[in-house]
Design an enzyme around this catalytic site. Structure first.
Site, PDB file in Angstrom:
ATOM      1  N   SER A   1      -5.798  83.825 -25.263  1.00  0.00           N
ATOM      2  CA  SER A   1      -5.681  83.453 -26.666  1.00  0.00           C
ATOM      3  C   SER A   1      -4.857  82.171 -26.805  1.00  0.00           C
ATOM      4  O   SER A   1      -5.237  81.143 -26.255  1.00  0.00           O
ATOM      5  CB  SER A   1      -5.090  84.622 -27.464  1.00  0.00           C
ATOM      6  OG  SER A   1      -5.344  84.486 -28.841  1.00  0.00           O
TER       7      SER A   1
ATOM      8  N   ASP B   1     -11.271  87.774 -28.598  1.00  0.00           N
ATOM      9  CA  ASP B   1      -9.939  87.446 -28.098  1.00  0.00           C
ATOM     10  C   ASP B   1      -9.534  88.269 -26.871  1.00  0.00           C
ATOM     11  O   ASP B   1      -9.644  89.490 -26.864  1.00  0.00           O
ATOM     12  CB  ASP B   1      -8.929  87.705 -29.222  1.00  0.00           C
ATOM     13  CG  ASP B   1      -7.618  87.005 -29.012  1.00  0.00           C
ATOM     14  OD1 ASP B   1      -6.925  87.347 -28.022  1.00  0.00           O
ATOM     15  OD2 ASP B   1      -7.247  86.145 -29.825  1.00  0.00           O
TER      16      ASP B   1
END
Length: 288
Positions: free
Chosen positions: A46, A191
């Site tokens: 991320s 993510d």
């Protein structure tokens, strides 16, 4: 790719505030003798995918820090509402519903990610591209983590994965319900923090592992908060591991929404100040 990664740096997730904090930290460490270039493995999840990609491309820590500490007023970064506290509570509820089945939980999150209304994929890719200085994979060992929205399984992207670097970073940063899932080779990804906020497990086999964890150990998040177990596994394998989490000043700089672009400058300066205080101990360990 080297068979043995002696030094690894793991960059965890934490939104725009996390990117800025990590940039401040690594710049402070670099200025005080910590050789970031000694790392022959960079792992990004991320927010961490952005910093690790920039470092892998050879961008100096000074440039990274300045980009965050003094954001371009014409930046295409976009405010998005978000609360990590609320996300943690939602994951606690979800895990109770699926009786602790992590795969089932991640599949449900993936289904939510697919059906959510978000900005367009083109808009998101433009934001990701604006964060990077170059768009090609380099030979330096870089591994970015995302999660398959349908299977709930992680995928680690590297220079041999055959996908574009922008797609890999966008996938790793695709917060469910906030940003669109990213199609790669017929599959959709979200993510990497849905697997783990840090994915330190990817550094398995390294001798020294430094983990920068903007969201701390995330003990209150049963879906993503596995850092303590990951550190123990690495140490059981013989690795020496150090974890840096935000201090009180850094947490204050983050504010309540790590996706708020306004938190970039405060978080960068807080990370820099925190890094200066940690440098002497970390340099000796890193170079030992």
């Amino acid at each position: 790719m080297s068979a043995i990664n002696t030094h690894a740096i793991v960059f965890g997730g934490g939104g725009l505030a996390g990117i800025a904090w990590e940039a401040g930290l690594v710049h402070a460490l670099a200025k005080t003798g910590f050789d970031v270039g000694l790392a022959n493995l960079l792992v990004g999840t991320s927010a961490g995918s952005v910093i690790s990609t920039q470092l892998a491309s050879g961008i100096s820590t000074e440039i990274l820090f300045n980009e965050q500490a003094n954001p371009n007023p014409d930046s295409v970064e976009k405010f998005r509402p978000y609360s990590q506290e609320e996300a943690d509570k939602a994951n606690q509820t979800l895990m109770a519903k699926v009786n602790g089945d992590l795969t089932a939980a991640r599949k449900r999150i993936g289904a939510f990610a697919r059906r959510s209304e978000t900005p367009s994929l083109d808009e998101r890719k433009a934001i990701i591209a604006s964060r990077l200085s170059q768009y090609e994979w380099r030979s330096r060992s870089l591994r970015l983590v995302a999660v398959d929205v349908d299977t709930g399984e992680p995928r680690v992207f590297d220079s041999e994965s055959g996908c574009s670097l922008i797609d890999a970073v966008a996938a790793s940063c695709a917060v469910p319900g906030v940003w669109p899932t990213v199609p790669i080779e017929g599959k959709h990804y979200m993510d990497g923090g849905i697997m783990s906020m840090n994915n330190a497990w990817v550094a398995s086999g390294s001798k020294r592992v430094l983990v920068l964890a903007p969201l701390g150990y995330s003990d209150g998040n049963p879906v993503s908060g596995h850092l303590r177990d990951e550190v123990k596994t690495l140490e059981d394998e013989g690795a020496s591991v150090r974890v840096i989490t935000p201090n009180e000043s850094s947490l204050k700089a983050f504010g309540g929404n790590v996706l708020d672009p306004a938190r970039r400058s405060p978080a960068a300066h807080a990370g820099y100040s925190q890094g200066l205080g940690l440098a002497s101990d970390l340099v000796a360990w890193w170079l030992a």
